[in-house]
Write a protein that holds these residues in place. Structure first.
Motif, PDB file in Angstrom:
ATOM      1  N   LEU A 135      46.042  27.929  -9.749  1.00 58.03           N
ATOM      2  CA  LEU A 135      45.552  29.082 -10.501  1.00 58.03           C
ATOM      3  C   LEU A 135      46.082  30.359  -9.873  1.00 58.03           C
ATOM      4  N   SER A 136      46.448  31.312 -10.710  1.00 61.35           N
ATOM      5  CA  SER A 136      46.849  32.634 -10.232  1.00 61.35           C
ATOM      6  C   SER A 136      45.657  33.579 -10.354  1.00 61.35           C
ATOM      7  N   TYR A 137      45.789  34.754  -9.737  1.00 55.31           N
ATOM      8  CA  TYR A 137      44.735  35.758  -9.885  1.00 55.31           C
ATOM      9  C   TYR A 137      44.614  36.192 -11.346  1.00 55.31           C
ATOM     10  N   GLU A 138      45.734  36.195 -12.062  1.00 51.80           N
ATOM     11  CA  GLU A 138      45.696  36.511 -13.494  1.00 51.80           C
ATOM     12  C   GLU A 138      44.836  35.501 -14.241  1.00 51.80           C
ATOM     13  N   ASP A 139      44.973  34.219 -13.885  1.00 49.48           N
ATOM     14  CA  ASP A 139      44.151  33.186 -14.524  1.00 49.48           C
ATOM     15  C   ASP A 139      42.667  33.456 -14.271  1.00 49.48           C
ATOM     16  N   MET A 140      42.342  33.836 -13.047  1.00 50.90           N
ATOM     17  CA  MET A 140      40.953  34.077 -12.681  1.00 50.90           C
ATOM     18  C   MET A 140      40.379  35.288 -13.410  1.00 50.90           C
ATOM     19  N   MET A 141      41.243  36.248 -13.721  1.00 48.98           N
ATOM     20  CA  MET A 141      40.780  37.492 -14.348  1.00 48.98           C
ATOM     21  C   MET A 141      40.689  37.394 -15.864  1.00 48.98           C
ATOM     22  N   GLU A 142      41.387  36.427 -16.472  1.00 53.24           N
ATOM     23  CA  GLU A 142      41.472  36.339 -17.932  1.00 53.24           C
ATOM     24  C   GLU A 142      40.207  35.720 -18.488  1.00 53.24           C
ATOM     25  N   GLU A 143      39.275  36.569 -18.941  1.00 51.44           N
ATOM     26  CA  GLU A 143      37.997  36.087 -19.453  1.00 51.44           C
ATOM     27  C   GLU A 143      37.700  36.624 -20.855  1.00 51.44           C
ATOM     28  N   ARG A 144      38.711  37.202 -21.495  1.00 54.18           N
ATOM     29  CA  ARG A 144      38.487  37.725 -22.842  1.00 54.18           C
ATOM     30  C   ARG A 144      38.416  36.606 -23.868  1.00 54.18           C
ATOM     31  N   LYS A 145      37.829  36.913 -25.002  1.00 46.12           N
ATOM     32  CA  LYS A 145      37.752  35.930 -26.077  1.00 46.12           C
ATOM     33  C   LYS A 145      39.156  35.657 -26.615  1.00 46.12           C
ATOM     34  N   LEU A 146      39.411  34.391 -26.923  1.00 46.54           N
ATOM     35  CA  LEU A 146      40.701  34.022 -27.491  1.00 46.54           C
ATOM     36  C   LEU A 146      40.933  34.713 -28.830  1.00 46.54           C
ATOM     37  N   THR A 147      39.862  34.890 -29.608  1.00 42.79           N
ATOM     38  CA  THR A 147      39.986  35.536 -30.921  1.00 42.79           C
ATOM     39  C   THR A 147      40.418  36.991 -30.806  1.00 42.79           C
ATOM     40  N   GLU A 148      40.178  37.615 -29.651  1.00 39.54           N
ATOM     41  CA  GLU A 148      40.577  39.004 -29.445  1.00 39.54           C
ATOM     42  C   GLU A 148      42.038  39.113 -29.032  1.00 39.54           C
ATOM     43  N   MET A 149      42.566  38.055 -28.420  1.00 41.58           N
ATOM     44  CA  MET A 149      43.915  38.132 -27.851  1.00 41.58           C
ATOM     45  C   MET A 149      44.984  37.446 -28.680  1.00 41.58           C
ATOM     46  N   TYR A 150      44.598  36.450 -29.497  1.00 41.54           N
ATOM     47  CA  TYR A 150      45.600  35.604 -30.142  1.00 41.54           C
ATOM     48  C   TYR A 150      45.381  35.447 -31.647  1.00 41.54           C
ATOM     49  N   ALA A 151      46.479  35.349 -32.365  1.00 36.32           N
ATOM     50  CA  ALA A 151      46.471  34.909 -33.756  1.00 36.32           C
ATOM     51  C   ALA A 151      46.703  33.400 -33.737  1.00 36.32           C
ATOM     52  N   ALA A 152      45.938  32.660 -34.540  1.00 39.68           N
ATOM     53  CA  ALA A 152      45.976  31.196 -34.451  1.00 39.68           C
ATOM     54  C   ALA A 152      46.359  30.563 -35.777  1.00 39.68           C
ATOM     55  N   LYS A 153      47.003  29.401 -35.669  1.00 40.83           N
ATOM     56  CA  LYS A 153      47.234  28.576 -36.855  1.00 40.83           C
ATOM     57  C   LYS A 153      47.118  27.111 -36.450  1.00 40.83           C
ATOM     58  N   VAL A 154      46.609  26.294 -37.378  1.00 35.66           N
ATOM     59  CA  VAL A 154      46.471  24.864 -37.126  1.00 35.66           C
ATOM     60  C   VAL A 154      47.788  24.194 -37.471  1.00 35.66           C
ATOM     61  N   THR A 155      48.337  23.420 -36.526  1.00 34.70           N
ATOM     62  CA  THR A 155      49.632  22.778 -36.749  1.00 34.70           C
ATOM     63  C   THR A 155      49.529  21.261 -36.889  1.00 34.70           C
TER      64      THR A 155
END
Length: 247
Positions: A119-139
């Motif tokens: 794990l990196s420090y970035e991994d430890m800090m990333e606690e935002r909701k996925l819906t706020e950060m990413y656009a999603a599609k089902v593949t």
């Protein structure tokens, strides 16, 4: 009348699939966030770092509030005991008891490994909701460890996301992640995660064990094991202050 209604609903679902609509990716991701994110959390955990010759276990207790505040204190082994980390928004401070110093990490330093783990420090800090950060599609749909899962492709829509793209396998019944692939902007696969020991805790499904594997190095990765977790507890404000680092 009841059978007519059931048949009508079934026909609507089948028609949607026939037209290529499929399941709602945003809705699936929102349910994942509901399971994984809470207003506040207190977690007691262990990191089992699998090395070439032997394994090393680091235990800690962490507090978080929303997506902008977190505080972690390391409890063992003796070498790491008393080390503390404080995150406030995009800033991260680390206190080392051996030197009695507090340093702030930023920029490329956040990509460094946490105590030799995957794990990196970035991994430890990333606690935002996925819906706020990413656009999603089902593949697609696949089976992971005997569980039916939706396969989601996530593309970052914010410039400061740690990973530009993610591939996420989501349990179709419990809406909890089962495994994940994390990619750089170049398309290179950086990390893989495998979630297991899923349990229902305080009305939500949650994986109590996550294996992180840095794909740029060899090894079995790092196991992050949740020993106990409390969702939405009251946490005193002083916990999320720089003064708490030296207490």
């Amino acid at each position: 009348m009841k059978y007519l209604l059931i048949n009508t609903l079934l026909l609507a679902v089948l028609t949607g699939y026939a037209q290529g609509q499929g399941p709602d990716a945003a809705g699936i991701l929102a349910k994942v966030d509901q399971n994984m994110i809470a207003k506040t959390q207190i977690v007691e955990s262990q990191m089992v770092i699998h090395g070439r010759r032997n394994d090393r276990t680091v235990s800690s207790k962490g507090y978080s509030e929303g997506t902008g505040k977190s505080f972690t204190e390391y409890l063992s082994p003796e070498r790491e005991k008393g080390t503390k980390m404080l995150k406030l928004d995009d800033k991260l401070w680390i206190y080392s008891p051996s030197s009695d110093r507090t340093i702030q990490l930023s920029g490329h330093m956040l990509r460094q490994s946490v105590m030799g783990s995957d794990l990196s420090y970035e991994d430890m800090m990333e606690e935002r909701k996925l819906t706020e950060m990413y656009a999603a599609k089902v593949t697609g749909e696949e089976t992971v460890e005997g569980r039916k899962a939706w396969v989601l492709d996530l593309k970052a829509r914010v410039p400061d996301a740690t990973y530009d793209r993610r591939k996420l396998w989501v349990d179709q019944e419990r809406f909890v992640p089962l495994q994940e692939e994390l990619y750089a902007k170049s398309g290179q696969l950086l990390k893989k995660t495998l979630m297991s020991d899923v349990a229902k805790i305080e009305g939500r499904w949650y994986p109590k064990k996550i294996n992180y594997r840095d794909m740029l190095k060899d090894g079995k990765g790092t196991d992050f094991i949740v020993l106990s977790i409390d969702f939405n507890p009251n946490i005193p404000d002083y916990i999320f202050s720089k003064a708490s680092l030296k207490k």
